[in-house]
Every structure is written in structure tokens, then in C-alpha cells.
Design an enzyme around this catalytic site. Structure first.
Site, short mmCIF file in Angstrom:
data_model
loop_
_atom_site.label_atom_id
_atom_site.label_comp_id
_atom_site.label_asym_id
_atom_site.label_seq_id
_atom_site.Cartn_x
_atom_site.Cartn_y
_atom_site.Cartn_z
N GLY A 58 -41.67 -80.54 -100.99
CA GLY A 58 -42.14 -81.19 -99.76
C GLY A 58 -41.50 -82.54 -99.50
O GLY A 58 -41.98 -83.29 -98.64
N HIS A 72 -49.06 -73.88 -109.86
CA HIS A 72 -48.29 -74.71 -108.93
C HIS A 72 -48.51 -76.18 -109.29
O HIS A 72 -49.59 -76.58 -109.71
CB HIS A 72 -48.74 -74.44 -107.50
CG HIS A 72 -47.84 -75.04 -106.48
ND1 HIS A 72 -47.91 -76.36 -106.13
CD2 HIS A 72 -46.82 -74.50 -105.76
CE1 HIS A 72 -46.97 -76.61 -105.22
NE2 HIS A 72 -46.30 -75.50 -104.98
N GLU A 111 -49.05 -78.69 -107.55
CA GLU A 111 -50.17 -79.34 -106.86
C GLU A 111 -51.48 -79.04 -107.57
O GLU A 111 -52.38 -79.88 -107.65
CB GLU A 111 -50.21 -78.88 -105.39
CG GLU A 111 -49.07 -79.50 -104.60
CD GLU A 111 -48.59 -78.68 -103.42
OE1 GLU A 111 -49.28 -77.73 -103.00
OE2 GLU A 111 -47.48 -78.98 -102.93
N GLY A 150 -42.27 -73.45 -99.44
CA GLY A 150 -43.47 -74.08 -98.88
C GLY A 150 -43.30 -74.29 -97.38
O GLY A 150 -43.45 -73.38 -96.58
N GLY A 151 -42.92 -75.51 -97.00
CA GLY A 151 -42.83 -75.89 -95.59
C GLY A 151 -42.09 -74.90 -94.70
O GLY A 151 -42.57 -74.54 -93.61
N ASN A 203 -45.27 -69.78 -99.63
CA ASN A 203 -46.53 -70.41 -100.04
C ASN A 203 -47.03 -71.26 -98.89
O ASN A 203 -46.54 -72.36 -98.66
CB ASN A 203 -46.26 -71.28 -101.28
CG ASN A 203 -47.48 -72.07 -101.71
OD1 ASN A 203 -48.60 -71.79 -101.27
ND2 ASN A 203 -47.28 -73.06 -102.58
N TRP A 204 -48.01 -70.72 -98.16
CA TRP A 204 -48.49 -71.43 -96.96
C TRP A 204 -49.35 -72.64 -97.30
O TRP A 204 -49.65 -73.44 -96.43
CB TRP A 204 -49.32 -70.49 -96.08
CG TRP A 204 -48.58 -69.33 -95.50
CD1 TRP A 204 -47.31 -68.91 -95.78
CD2 TRP A 204 -49.09 -68.42 -94.53
NE1 TRP A 204 -46.99 -67.81 -95.04
CE2 TRP A 204 -48.06 -67.48 -94.26
CE3 TRP A 204 -50.30 -68.29 -93.85
CZ2 TRP A 204 -48.23 -66.43 -93.36
CZ3 TRP A 204 -50.46 -67.26 -92.95
CH2 TRP A 204 -49.44 -66.34 -92.71
N LYS A 205 -49.79 -72.72 -98.54
CA LYS A 205 -50.72 -73.80 -98.97
C LYS A 205 -51.94 -73.81 -98.02
O LYS A 205 -52.34 -72.76 -97.55
CB LYS A 205 -50.00 -75.13 -99.01
CG LYS A 205 -48.67 -75.06 -99.77
CD LYS A 205 -48.08 -76.39 -100.05
CE LYS A 205 -46.70 -76.21 -100.66
NZ LYS A 205 -46.13 -77.45 -101.14
N GLU A 211 -39.79 -75.14 -110.06
CA GLU A 211 -39.98 -76.04 -108.92
C GLU A 211 -39.98 -77.49 -109.40
O GLU A 211 -41.02 -77.99 -109.86
CB GLU A 211 -41.32 -75.75 -108.25
CG GLU A 211 -41.46 -74.34 -107.73
CD GLU A 211 -42.46 -74.28 -106.59
OE1 GLU A 211 -42.04 -73.93 -105.49
OE2 GLU A 211 -43.63 -74.61 -106.79
N SER A 239 -38.10 -77.81 -101.25
CA SER A 239 -37.34 -78.13 -100.03
C SER A 239 -36.20 -77.14 -99.77
O SER A 239 -35.11 -77.54 -99.34
CB SER A 239 -36.84 -79.57 -100.08
OG SER A 239 -37.94 -80.46 -100.15
C1 PEP Z 1 -43.86 -75.27 -102.88
O1 PEP Z 1 -44.83 -76.00 -102.72
O2 PEP Z 1 -43.95 -74.26 -103.61
C2 PEP Z 1 -42.62 -75.64 -102.22
C3 PEP Z 1 -41.49 -75.19 -102.70
O3 PEP Z 1 -42.73 -76.47 -101.13
P1 PEP Z 1 -41.54 -76.96 -100.16
O4 PEP Z 1 -40.67 -75.76 -99.87
O5 PEP Z 1 -42.24 -77.44 -98.92
O6 PEP Z 1 -40.81 -78.02 -100.89
#
Ligand code: PEP
Length: 253
Positions: free
Chosen positions: A176, A98, A100, A237-238, A9-11, A170, A216
Site C-alpha cells: 500500500g 497477512h 496487517e 491489494g489496491g 485481497n479487497w481488505k 509481501e 504495490s
Molecule cells: C496486500 O495487502 O496484500 C497488498 C499486496 O496490498 P497492495 O497491493 O495495495 O500493496
């Protein structure tokens, strides 16, 4: 057999050239080392890069997913993207609900249910996110929260429709933040989710549903997380923004 999935997920990250470099970097790595036979990689870039991503995916090293969809079929919804549009671009997956989007754009379980319906009507597989915030975890309410999100967002579906769903658990406190759920915490709630699905749709549907962990996840913890019997991969994500990290996570099964 259910699939192991690693979805990036590049956001709202990467300029056009950077996105091109990232996809190319991933392809180069995948040409050199194969993923496990049962492993599926999905890239979920921002909308403007979906077409580029799909063009690269022609040699089928990865599938492509969107990060969001509107809950209406079409019409006067300035700035929005429909499931019909995604289908016309041959997009196969879409992240829905998600945390967010729940937190910043007021998405409710009812809205998420409508988005899931639009996607299924257009043959796109929803990756449906659920998970508790820190205060809910501290009050030991994670099971109630996840049960409500899954029941209200998904349990109106038929068993056949549910077969198209990928779940991403999640915990919001881990997204994040660098704070990851322990493998035992992940396994406990993934098993709870699979059991919920079994109670509603039967053991076979539950056994075939991929349940991903997100929060994370990195190369250093992916192996331990994915080793659990009910953790079928990750929504990343990251770490999905770095070629090596993302590919190494995909190789962690
Ligand atoms: C996400 O936003 O779906 C996610 C898992 O982010 P991160 O891996 O950066 O915690």
C-alpha cells in the site's frame, strides 16, 4: 506444473453494490479476453460478500478466497468465522498471516500455524503471507525473518499437506505504499523460500509450490515481476479494486 496465481485481497473495502459492480466488471472482462491456460484468478472479498462472489464464480472464471479465519474449530468466539463455515460455503482459499493481521491483531506464527491446520482440516487452501518490515530489510534481516515465519508457521505440516499451501511473500514496506520490490529483490527472496521448502520437503514439493509476490503490484510492474523464474504471480491489494488494473495484472504472465 505449478500454477500462476493472481489473488485480489479487497481488505475492508467496497459497499455491497460496489462489490457487485466489481465482480461483474471482472466477469465481463474475462468473458472477452481469456487468461493464460495455467493462470488462476482468486477473489478474496470481505466475508459478507463471499456468497455473492461464489455465486458469480459458478461459471468458474475465478476461485473465491476468504481473508481470514479463526484458529478454533467452533464455539463461543463472538464475531469470528471458522474454517468449517467457509468449507460449508465451498470457499476454496483463505489468506492467512497477512502483515496487517500480524501488526493490528497480534497474530503470531503459532496462531498462523493453527489457522493453517483448521483450513487444511476443512479442505481449504491457505495463502500464507510472510515478509519483513522496513527496519528488518535495512538491517538485511529479511532472510531470517521469512525463514522464521515459514518454519514456525508451516514446517509442522506433512509433505502432502504442504502441497496445499500457496505462499505470498509481501515485504511490509511495499504494501500500500507505492514502493515495489525490484524484480531482482523479489526473485532473490522467492528463490530463497523455494530452497527452504526443498530442504524440508524435497525438490518436487518445492517446484510445485506457487510463491506469489505482494506489495504495490500494478499493471505497469507486474510483467517484470512475474517474468522471474520463482515469482508465480501476485497477491494484489489496491489494484484488485479496479477492474481493468486487476485483469491486466492477471494477463501479465
Ligand atoms: C496486500 O495487502 O496484500 C497488498 C499486496 O496490498 P497492495 O497491493 O495495495 O500493496
Amino acid at each position: 506444473m505449478r500454477k500462476n496465481i493472481v489473488a485480489g485481497n479487497w481488505k475492508m473495502n467496497k459497499k455491497f453494490d460496489e462489490a457487485d459492480d466489481l465482480i461483474n466488471g471482472i466477469l465481463t472482462e474475462l468473458e472477452e479476453t481469456e487468461l493464460g491456460e495455467n493462470t488462476l484468478m482468486i477473489l478474496c472479498p470481505p466475508f459478507p460478500y463471499l456468497e455473492m462472489c461464489s455465486d458469480y464464480s459458478n461459471d468458474s472464471y475465478f476461485a473465491v478466497g476468504a481473508q481470514n479465519v479463526n484458529d478454533n474449530e467452533r464455539g463461543a468466539y463472538t464475531g469470528e468465522i471458522s474454517a468449517e463455515m467457509l468449507e460449508s460455503m465451498e470457499i476454496e482459499y483463505c489468506i492467512v498471516g497477512h502483515s496487517e493481521r500480524r501488526a493490528y491483531y497480534g497474530e503470531t506464527d503459532a496462531m498462523i500455524a493453527r489457522k493453517v491446520d483448521r483450513l487444511l482440516e476443512h479442505n481449504i487452501r491457505p495463502i500464507v503471507c510472510c515478509g519483513e518490515v522496513l527496519e528488518e530489510r535495512e538491517a538485511n534481516k529479511q532472510f531470517d525473518v521469512v525463514k522464521r515465519q515459514i518454519t514456525d508457521g508451516l514446517f509442522h505440516l506433512s509433505a502432502e499437506q504442504f502441497g496445499q499451501i500457496v505462499i505470498a511473500y509481501e515485504p511490509v514496506w511495499a504494501i500500500g505504499t507505492g514502493k515495489t520490490a525490484t524484480p531482482a529483490q523479489a526473485q532473490e527472496i522467492h528463490a530463497f523460500i523455494r530452497n527452504l521448502i526443498a530442504e524440508k520437503y524435497g525438490k518436487q514439493v518445492a517446484d510445485e509450490t506457487s510463491i506469489l509476490y505482494g506489495g504495490s503490484c500494478k499493471p505497469s510492474n507486474a510483467k517484470e515481476l512475474f517474468a522471474n523464474p520463482d515469482v508465480d504471480g501476485g497477491l494484489i491489494g489496491g489494484a484488485s479494486l479496479q477492474v481493468e488494473d486487476f485483469v491486466n495484472i492477471a494477463k501479465a504472465f
